[in-house]
Each structure stands twice: as structure tokens, then as C-alpha cells.
Enzyme design. Structure first.
Site, PDB file in Angstrom:
ATOM      1  N   THR A 192      18.789  -6.936 -45.919  1.00 17.92           N
ATOM      2  CA  THR A 192      19.932  -7.287 -45.075  1.00 17.92           C
ATOM      3  C   THR A 192      20.952  -6.141 -45.018  1.00 17.92           C
ATOM      4  O   THR A 192      20.972  -5.295 -45.894  1.00 17.92           O
ATOM      5  CB  THR A 192      20.582  -8.529 -45.723  1.00 17.92           C
ATOM      6  OG1 THR A 192      19.633  -9.558 -45.698  1.00 17.92           O
ATOM      7  CG2 THR A 192      21.851  -8.968 -45.058  1.00 17.92           C
ATOM      8  N   ARG A 220      13.576 -21.570 -41.380  1.00 15.39           N
ATOM      9  CA  ARG A 220      14.361 -21.306 -42.589  1.00 15.39           C
ATOM     10  C   ARG A 220      15.587 -20.418 -42.272  1.00 15.39           C
ATOM     11  O   ARG A 220      15.495 -19.421 -41.576  1.00 15.39           O
ATOM     12  CB  ARG A 220      13.481 -20.607 -43.621  1.00 15.39           C
ATOM     13  CG  ARG A 220      14.188 -20.238 -44.917  1.00 15.39           C
ATOM     14  CD  ARG A 220      14.611 -18.787 -44.934  1.00 15.39           C
ATOM     15  NE  ARG A 220      15.163 -18.384 -46.221  1.00 15.39           N
ATOM     16  CZ  ARG A 220      15.863 -17.271 -46.411  1.00 15.39           C
ATOM     17  NH1 ARG A 220      16.079 -16.454 -45.406  1.00 15.39           N
ATOM     18  NH2 ARG A 220      16.332 -16.963 -47.593  1.00 15.39           N
ATOM     19  N   GLY A 222      18.756 -18.413 -44.295  1.00 18.57           N
ATOM     20  CA  GLY A 222      19.208 -17.962 -45.612  1.00 18.57           C
ATOM     21  C   GLY A 222      20.717 -18.035 -45.748  1.00 18.57           C
ATOM     22  O   GLY A 222      21.394 -18.796 -45.041  1.00 18.57           O
ATOM     23  N   ASP A 223      21.240 -17.233 -46.664  1.00 22.60           N
ATOM     24  CA  ASP A 223      22.677 -17.258 -46.942  1.00 22.60           C
ATOM     25  C   ASP A 223      23.508 -16.426 -45.975  1.00 22.60           C
ATOM     26  O   ASP A 223      24.712 -16.665 -45.817  1.00 22.60           O
ATOM     27  CB  ASP A 223      22.923 -16.708 -48.358  1.00 22.60           C
ATOM     28  CG  ASP A 223      22.430 -15.256 -48.477  1.00 22.60           C
ATOM     29  OD1 ASP A 223      21.276 -14.980 -48.054  1.00 22.60           O
ATOM     30  OD2 ASP A 223      23.190 -14.399 -48.965  1.00 22.60           O
ATOM     31  N   THR A 243      23.505  -9.675 -50.358  1.00 28.45           N
ATOM     32  CA  THR A 243      22.106  -9.466 -49.973  1.00 28.45           C
ATOM     33  C   THR A 243      21.222  -9.876 -51.141  1.00 28.45           C
ATOM     34  O   THR A 243      21.564  -9.631 -52.302  1.00 28.45           O
ATOM     35  CB  THR A 243      21.825  -8.007 -49.590  1.00 28.45           C
ATOM     36  OG1 THR A 243      20.421  -7.866 -49.341  1.00 28.45           O
ATOM     37  CG2 THR A 243      22.249  -7.014 -50.664  1.00 28.45           C
ATOM     38  N   GLY A 244      20.131 -10.523 -50.826  1.00 28.58           N
ATOM     39  CA  GLY A 244      19.244 -10.961 -51.903  1.00 28.58           C
ATOM     40  C   GLY A 244      18.537 -12.243 -51.523  1.00 28.58           C
ATOM     41  O   GLY A 244      18.508 -12.614 -50.342  1.00 28.58           O
ATOM     42  N   GLY A 246      18.252 -15.499 -50.560  1.00 23.92           N
ATOM     43  CA  GLY A 246      19.302 -16.315 -49.966  1.00 23.92           C
ATOM     44  C   GLY A 246      19.485 -17.696 -50.552  1.00 23.92           C
ATOM     45  O   GLY A 246      20.613 -18.194 -50.661  1.00 23.92           O
TER      46      GLY A 246
HETATM   47  N1  ASP Z   1      19.820 -12.824 -48.029  1.00 22.30           N
HETATM   48  C1  ASP Z   1      18.858 -12.694 -46.975  1.00 22.30           C
HETATM   49  C2  ASP Z   1      18.147 -14.021 -46.785  1.00 22.30           C
HETATM   50  O1  ASP Z   1      17.841 -14.679 -47.749  1.00 22.30           O
HETATM   51  C3  ASP Z   1      17.850 -11.645 -47.212  1.00 22.30           C
HETATM   52  C4  ASP Z   1      18.363 -10.345 -47.743  1.00 22.30           C
HETATM   53  O2  ASP Z   1      19.495 -10.218 -48.122  1.00 22.30           O
HETATM   54  O3  ASP Z   1      17.610  -9.400 -47.756  1.00 22.30           O
HETATM   55  O4  ASP Z   1      17.867 -14.355 -45.664  1.00 22.30           O
END
Ligand code: ASP
Length: 326
Positions: A192, A220, A222-223, A243-244, A246
């Protein structure tokens, strides 16, 4: 005559020192966290990532240097990253299980807690701009899928054929995952982009944009488009972009929790971000956060091997990093 010249010189000296004093901005960006290891990186690839992060920082820098506001900087900085195939946002978005690209983005304004987001959109070139339009031109905070696209169209945003988001690299990642030639790694979930800004007027803003996770199913989300999870900004405390993985960030309400820790515990931005990353690690979640507070203090914390990241400040201080410094 001499007197007049002296007065003029004095006037300009005072004026320029005042305008220098006024310049106090900070921009922090991330381009995703994950298993980013030096041994897996070529010099060429590393240089390309650094060049793009540098370009993004300088786009924001010139906006703020010329008196622009934090929201403009957040939006334009994220455009640079969304338009690059290097990052999992906009042009470089990952593929869903069904072979589509479904993009999420959000933005938040720290001065009035206004916010906007789009989720699961397939044809908006720059989802961060759609999020900003939702914030500024609609009565809502989050729009999704076709409705979000219709709104973006009505607002005159750039709509593209979904094939615009195709990149061979992301397609191959999906195929490899689906053929079970390898297990899903952090890099399938991460990548992200995000930006947090303190501008010259003391205002904070945050934005995040993503393609989500490779092979995601069933619409789906995410966050990243969830205010309080992936993005948060409050002039009283800080601006945060995450980022991570989610699902963990939603469960912990990471971005808001960082702001709440600062507000209720009177804790500094770095301590609050680090303690949030500790909470993430306790749940076995992975990822990172960037944040800036109202004084321009910065935090860039993560529990993965690396996070594409950087900052630039009005005093010229700049940093770009990829791997963990620890
Ligand atoms: N946080 C994002 C998600 O879960 C993905 C990411 O940060 O790489 O959609």
C-alpha cells in the site's frame, strides 16, 4: 534617499525572516511494508523505488513550499505513487481471486475531522482523488464499488478501462499463488501507499491508497479505506497512515488508537506508534505505520523486514529508507 533604502532593506529583512519562520512543514510517506530484504533486491530495483519515493516527496514539498495545504500535498504525493507500477496502489494494484483489480483509498483532514473513502473500485485512475471528492462533495464518508465509480464520474474524475491496472508482475503473483507454487507471503498482503502531512498552517492530513491483498475474495475490504483503522488525522494529535495485514489493523483500530494514546496518555508520537506495533505483534499481525504530529515530529515504525518510506521537512532535511535500521 539613503534613509529610504535603509528602511526598505530593513522591511525586506523582517519580511523574509518572518516568511522563513512561517515555513514549518513535514511530509512522511510509505510505499508498503513486507519481507523486503536487501539480498532479494537488485541495485536497479532499489534505485527505481528510491527515485519514485524521492519524486513523490518533492511533489509534496513544492506544493507546501508555495503555500499549498496539507490535503493537496497528500493527494498529489499519492498520485505519484498510484501512477507508478512499483506500488500496490493505482497502476500497480494486485489482482483479486477472480482476476480483477479492486482498489481502496481514504483521506482525512485533521482540522475538522472530515474524511472520505472509496472501496472496491475497478475503474477510477486515482482512488485517492475519489476519496477526497467523497469527503468534500458528498454527504457520506465511504462509497463502494459501482456507486463509488458513478460518483467519481459525476465529479469529473479520470475513469479508465479496468485493463489500465494490468501489470504482468502482479498477474504472475496471482497465478503463482493460485497454482500453489508457493505459499502466500507478507508481500502478497502488503505494498500500500500512504502520506501524512503537517502544513505551514499547523494543519494535519493523512491519506492511504491500496490494491489490497493478492487473491482476495468475496469483495474483501482491508483497513486502508477504513477511517480509524488505516488512516486517521486530528490536529490535536497526529496524522497516521498504515500498511500491513489489514484485518489486524481493523481489529486494533490502529490509526485511531495511535491518536487516542497521544490524546489520553499524553504520549509522544513515536512511543504511541511503537506501542501500537507491539500490539500488532502480540496478535501476530504484520505491517507498519507512519505518523507526524502537530509539531512535525515523525514516526515510521514496522515489524516487517522492511518498509518503503521517507520524509522531507521545510528545513531541507530528507530521508528515504527501505530496510529496517534496527
Ligand atoms: N493494508 C492493506 C490491506 O490489507 C494492504 C497493505 O497495506 O499492503 O488491504
Amino acid at each position: 534617499m539613503k534613509k529610504l533604502a535603509l528602511i526598505l532593506i530593513l522591511f525586506f529583512a523582517i519580511y523574509s525572516s518572518q516568511s522563513q519562520q512561517k515555513s514549518n512543514y513535514t511530509i512522511v510517506i510509505h510505499g508498503g511494508a513486507g519481507t523486503i530484504l536487501k539480498k532479494n533486491m537488485t541495485d536497479e530495483k532499489e534505485a527505481a523505488y528510491k527515485a519514485k519515493l524521492n519524486e513523490a516527496l518533492h511533489v509534496g514539498d513544492s506544493i507546501l513550499k508555495n503555500g499549498g495545504i496539507c490535503l493537496d500535498a497528500v493527494e498529489q504525493v499519492i498520485h505519484v505513487l498510484e501512477n507508478s507500477p512499483l506500488f500496490n496502489a493505482g497502476k500497480g494494484a494486485v489482482f483479486t481471486h477472480d482476476g480483477h483489480n479492486e482498489l481502496d483509498a481514504s483521506i482525512m483532514n485533521g482540522s475538522d475531522l472530515n474524511a472520505g473513502a472509496v472501496a472496491g473500485v475497478r475503474d477510477i485512475r486515482n482512488p485517492i482523488s475519489a476519496a477526497r471528492k467523497v469527503m468534500e462533495k458528498s454527504a457520506h464518508v465511504m462509497l463502494s464499488a459501482k456507486g463509488a465509480s458513478q460518483f467519481a464520474k459525476e465529479q469529473g474524475l479520470d475513469i479508465v478501462d479496468p485493463s489500465y491496472f494490468y501489470t504482468e508482475k502482479r498477474w504472475q503473483s496471482l497465478k503463482k499463488l493460485q497454482d500453489k507454487k508457493r505459499k502466500a507471503t507478507q508481500n502478497d498482503k502488503h505494498g500500500t501507499v500512504g502520506c501524512v502531512v503537517l502544513d505551514n498552517y499547523g494543519n494535519l492530513a493523512a491519506g492511504t491508497s491500496t490494491g489490497g491483498m493478492t487473491n482476495k475474495k468475496y469483495g474483501r475490504i482491508g483497513d486502508s479505506p477504513v477511517i480509524g483503522a488505516g488512516t486517521y488525522a486530528n490536529n490535536k494529535t497526529c496524522a497516521v497512515s498504515c500498511t500491513g495485514h489489514g484485518e489486524y489493523f481493523i481489529r486494533l483500530a490502529v490509526a485511531h488508537d495511535i491518536s487516542a494514546q497521544m490524546e489520553y496518555l499524553n504520549q509522544d508520537v513515536k512511543t504511541s506508534c511503537q506501542s501500537e506495533i507491539d500490539k500488532l505483534s502480540e496478535l501476530n499481525g504484520t505491517g507498519g505505520v507512519i505518523a507526524v504530529d502537530k509539531k512535525g515530529n515523525i514516526a515510521m515504525e514496522f515489524n516487517t523486514a522492511g518498509m518503503y518510506r521517507g520524509y522531507i521537512k521545510s528545513n531541507g532535511k530528507k530521508y528515504i529508507g527501505i530496510y529496517s535500521d534496527k
